[in-house]
Scaffold this active site. Structure first.
Site: not given
Length: 398
Positions: A47, A102
């Site tokens: 970060y 999926k």
């Protein structure tokens, strides 16, 4: 069924009674970091301040986003919940278990990360605009369970608008696997694809795409039937999609009912539901192929089909020769992402079908014209073929 389970008088939670509920509790997927954040040094790299260097580099050279983010490895699985499996228009919230499913199939069978996105709109313009705005976060878009005919326009507009692959799996995944199985059925019987006449029951997303890929592959002839019979040029009630369909199918100019079209036909492909009378099946050509793919009830029951056909396939896992989209979409996207393709072309789809058929080409039998979804050779074969086709067709960026 679900309501009955939830309202059980014994007061048990649904997942105590039904293992499907137990498996789905809390969802079927999660986000996991690929880098450690164990201390201040890790944090400063993952970060701030380290991330700012990467952001600045991408701002100066936008193409670096594919190298330094997950973009080139992740697919958006997009639905509006309007045509979910055999359940129909159940809405975006109820569609999420399918979209999660999926996504985990993408990962399991193709090594591709996927994010389910269920949109709370059925407006074509809104869907196109929403997906286009989200596209910078993804390397590809898999449209899923969107009802026809809107699905055709949505896919076409997004393909034109975006520079990443857009693929409506209900259309093209089904078509790729169907073609692969048909190639092997023809090979098994010593017939050429060009000698076959096929009849497709269903002129929705899957039926139209199957017709297109069969014509591209060189089928002798194919007639597509909707609820009113054969889609033919002389009908005055056709939508724009069906007018286009009539223009490249039905060279024999058959008119009338599905039953009339089946007389003498070599191939039946069912993507519509309903039941085809046995008397009509009996009029098909000797040694016919029957792919009755409606779930859970095939248009022609396998026991009936076997009386008249040399090869029988369904969409079910409890019968041989399952026509399952999972054989196609993970490898198709893995190949497209591998070369950072801008599109999924007809040539790439044909290459996927040929590669899929080749997996079991030396193992053919009437009960094995298509691999199992768990055959570990499938995804690598399809991935490699699609990547090579993308390069050959000039849509690869690396």
């Amino acid at each position: 069924m679900a309501a009955e389970i939830v309202n059980q008088k014994d007061g048990l939670e649904p997942d105590v009674i039904d293992p499907a509920f137990a498996l789905h509790r809390g969802g079927k997927m999660a986000v996991q970091a690929t880098v450690p954040v164990r201390d201040a040094d890790d944090l400063s790299l993952a970060y701030t301040p380290g991330v700012a260097k990467v952001c600045s580099a991408i701002a100066e050279q936008p193409e670096l986003v594919d190298d330094y983010t997950w973009k080139s490895q992740v697919v958006a699985v997009v639905t509006d919940g309007s045509a979910v499996l055999g359940l129909g228009d159940i809405g975006p919230g109820a569609s999420l278990p399918v979209m999660e499913g999926k996504a985990i199939l993408f990962k399991q069978f193709g090594g591709v990360d996927a994010v389910p996105l269920a949109l709370d709109t059925k407006d074509t313009d809104e869907i196109v605009a929403t997906v286009a705005r989200l596209a910078p976060s993804f390397g590809g878009v898999n449209l899923e369970d969107i009802s026809a005919p809107r699905c055709f326009e949505i896919e076409a507009r997004l393909k034109e608008k975006l520079d990443i692959p857009v693929f409506h799996d209900d259309q093209h995944g089904t078509a790729i696997v169907t073609l692969a199985a048909l190639r092997n059925a023809a090979k098994l019987s010593g017939r050429a694809l060009g000698s076959l006449r096929a009849v497709i029951s269903g002129a929705g997303a899957a039926g139209v795409a199957i017709a297109k890929i069969l014509v591209e592959a060189g089928i002798g002839d194919v007639a597509v039937c909707d609820r009113k019979g054969v889609v033919s040029r002389n009908r005055g009630d056709l939508t724009e999609v069906k007018k286009e369909l009539a223009g490249f199918t039905n060279k024999a100019d058959i008119t009338g009912s599905l039953e009339a079209a089946l007389e003498g036909a070599d191939v039946f492909i069912g993507v519509s539901g309903g039941t085809v009378p046995e008397a009509a099946v009996a009029t098909m050509a000797e040694g016919a192929f029957i792919f009755a793919m409606a779930n859970p009830n095939p248009e022609i029951h396998p026991d009936v089909a076997r009386k008249y056909a040399s090869v029988v396939a369904t969409g079910r896992s409890d019968y041989p020769n399952q026509i399952n989209n999972v054989l196609a979409f993970p490898g198709v996207f893995a190949g497209a992402l591998q070369v950072r393709a801008t599109d999924i072309t007809e040539g790439m789809k044909l290459a996927a079908a040929e590669a899929l058929a080749a997996v079991v080409a030396d193992e053919l039998s009437p009960e094995r014209v298509i691999p199992s979804p768990f055959d570990e050779r499938v995804a690598p074969a399809v991935t490699s073929a699609v990547a090579a086709a993308a390069r050959a067709e000039g849509v690869a960026r690396r």
